[in-house]
Design a protein around this motif. Structure first.
Motif, short mmCIF file in Angstrom:
data_model
loop_
_atom_site.label_atom_id
_atom_site.label_comp_id
_atom_site.label_asym_id
_atom_site.label_seq_id
_atom_site.Cartn_x
_atom_site.Cartn_y
_atom_site.Cartn_z
N TYR A 57 0.85 -1.18 0.00
CA TYR A 57 0.00 0.00 0.00
C TYR A 57 0.89 1.23 0.00
CZ TYR A 57 -4.44 -2.37 0.99
OH TYR A 57 -5.59 -3.14 0.91
N HIS A 66 -5.10 9.16 1.66
CA HIS A 66 -5.31 7.93 2.39
C HIS A 66 -4.55 6.77 1.75
CE1 HIS A 66 -8.57 8.27 -0.59
NE2 HIS A 66 -8.39 6.98 -0.76
N LEU A 67 -4.46 5.70 2.46
CA LEU A 67 -3.79 4.51 1.96
C LEU A 67 -4.49 3.98 0.71
CD1 LEU A 67 -3.21 2.47 5.23
CD2 LEU A 67 -1.44 3.04 3.58
N MET A 113 -7.51 -9.89 8.70
CA MET A 113 -6.97 -8.57 8.84
C MET A 113 -5.58 -8.47 8.23
SD MET A 113 -6.17 -10.62 11.40
CE MET A 113 -7.52 -10.52 12.58
N LEU A 114 -5.17 -7.25 7.94
CA LEU A 114 -3.83 -6.99 7.42
C LEU A 114 -2.87 -6.76 8.59
CD1 LEU A 114 -4.76 -4.50 4.56
CD2 LEU A 114 -3.87 -6.82 4.27
N PHE A 144 0.70 -5.05 9.05
CA PHE A 144 1.55 -4.13 8.31
C PHE A 144 2.98 -4.12 8.82
CE2 PHE A 144 -1.31 -1.73 5.59
CZ PHE A 144 -2.55 -1.94 6.17
N TYR A 193 -13.16 -3.03 8.61
CA TYR A 193 -12.01 -3.15 9.50
C TYR A 193 -11.70 -1.79 10.14
CZ TYR A 193 -11.22 -7.15 6.34
OH TYR A 193 -11.36 -8.28 5.58
N TYR A 244 -8.36 0.09 11.99
CA TYR A 244 -6.94 0.08 12.30
C TYR A 244 -6.61 1.42 12.96
CZ TYR A 244 -6.61 -3.64 8.74
OH TYR A 244 -6.78 -4.79 8.00
N GLN A 285 -3.14 4.16 13.39
CA GLN A 285 -1.79 4.49 12.93
C GLN A 285 -1.21 5.48 13.91
OE1 GLN A 285 -1.75 6.23 8.98
NE2 GLN A 285 0.33 5.56 8.59
N LEU A 321 1.03 0.90 11.99
CA LEU A 321 -0.34 0.56 11.62
C LEU A 321 -0.73 -0.74 12.30
CD1 LEU A 321 -0.51 1.36 7.84
CD2 LEU A 321 -2.39 1.77 9.41
N PHE A 366 -3.97 -3.44 13.62
CA PHE A 366 -5.35 -3.88 13.50
C PHE A 366 -6.07 -3.74 14.84
CE2 PHE A 366 -8.94 -6.49 12.73
CZ PHE A 366 -9.03 -7.41 13.76
N TYR A 391 -12.48 -6.33 13.30
CA TYR A 391 -13.16 -6.38 12.03
C TYR A 391 -14.49 -7.10 12.10
CZ TYR A 391 -12.31 -11.09 9.95
OH TYR A 391 -12.30 -12.42 9.64
N SER A 426 -9.85 -9.19 18.35
CA SER A 426 -8.56 -9.59 18.91
C SER A 426 -7.52 -8.48 18.96
CB SER A 426 -7.99 -10.77 18.11
OG SER A 426 -7.82 -10.42 16.75
N GLN A 472 -8.52 -4.21 0.58
CA GLN A 472 -9.20 -3.37 1.54
C GLN A 472 -9.06 -1.91 1.09
OE1 GLN A 472 -8.19 -4.22 5.67
NE2 GLN A 472 -8.05 -6.40 5.24
N PHE A 531 -9.32 1.95 2.06
CA PHE A 531 -9.19 2.72 3.29
C PHE A 531 -9.85 4.08 3.19
CE2 PHE A 531 -6.41 0.40 6.17
CZ PHE A 531 -5.97 -0.63 5.35
N GLY A 532 -10.36 4.53 4.31
CA GLY A 532 -10.87 5.88 4.42
C GLY A 532 -9.75 6.85 4.78
N PRO A 533 -10.08 8.13 4.89
CA PRO A 533 -9.06 9.15 5.16
C PRO A 533 -8.60 9.19 6.61
CG PRO A 533 -11.20 10.16 4.99
CD PRO A 533 -11.38 8.72 4.63
#
Lengths: 114, 115
Positions: free
Chosen positions: A36, A43-44, A101-102, A104, B33, B35, B37, B43, B45, B48, B58, B104, B106-108
């Motif tokens: 990514y 955003h990603l 889930m990812l 990273f 999901y 996450y 950062q 980043l 998790f 989800y 988890s 996936q 992602f949003g902002p």
């Protein structure tokens, strides 16, 4: 548990230089691998992914990555970078057997000097 | 088409207050999901949701964190009694299906600052 390592935290290149960003993962099962990118203020977004088939995958903007199973690696490459490639790059892994889930890596900040 | 949207984009709160962060996934995406950062942790998790199944919690760091997804669409992440270490950018992502090879989107993000 799966984990991802990106060895280069910061990379500075001049335009037209070649790029290779390292990514190694640890997980014994079948994995899906992603790169990514996060451009400044954005955003990603997905560059490319691998889940089966040809281990050399091509993504957007001239990027490619090679999955080497024996080395648990998924390095990102671009033969000639541009100033607009300045961004942070994240390698990620997922697996059906470890949740969807990812996970990273820590990210690599790339700065391309014009 | 519309991507993943999140609100608010920025949230500043005082230590000890509760906050709610909202995520609107891409229409038709069954998996959602969360996450976060942060400078120290990268980043990571959190949680989800997959269709109507019980969520995978988890990754939630403490019981102060909870999330729900109503009607299989909008999701809210709630942090109770916020602490300074909760300061981070909270990202939401959605995917068309729950298979792990799906991209996936992602949003902002919501930038949370706890004073």
């Amino acid at each position: 548990a799966q984990s991802v390592s990106q060895h280069n935290h910061h990379v500075i290149l001049s335009e037209a230089a070649s790029l290779e960003l390292g990514c190694n993962y640890s997980y014994g099962g079948t994995v899906n691998l992603f790169w990514y990118v996060q451009y400044p203020g954005q955003h990603l977004q997905l560059l490319l992914k691998y889940f089966s088939g040809d281990p050399l995958v091509k993504g957007i903007k001239g990027f490619e990555a090679e999955f080497i199973k024996s080395k648990f690696s998924f390095n990102l490459r671009k033969p000639s970078v541009q100033w607009s490639d300045t961004a942070e790059y994240f390698c990620a892994v997922s697996s059906n057997n470890a949740g969807n889930m990812l996970t990273f890596g820590g990210g690599t900040r790339l700065m391309v000097k014009p | 088409g519309a991507g993943v949207s999140q609100s608010p984009s920025n949230k500043v709160t005082e230590k000890g207050k509760d906050v709610e962060l909202r995520c609107d996934p891409i229409s038709g995406h069954t998996a959602l999901y969360w996450y976060r950062q942060s400078l120290g942790q990268g980043l990571e998790f959190l949680i989800y949701f997959q269709g109507n199944s019980a969520p995978d919690k988890s990754g939630l760091p403490s019981d102060r964190f909870s999330a729900e997804r109503t009607g299989g669409s909008v999701s809210t992440l709630t942090i109770q009694r916020t602490q300074q270490e909760d300061s981070a950018v909270y990202l939401c992502a959605s995917s068309l299906r729950t298979a792990s090879y799906n991209e996936q989107f992602f949003g902002p993000g919501t930038r949370l600052t706890v004073l």
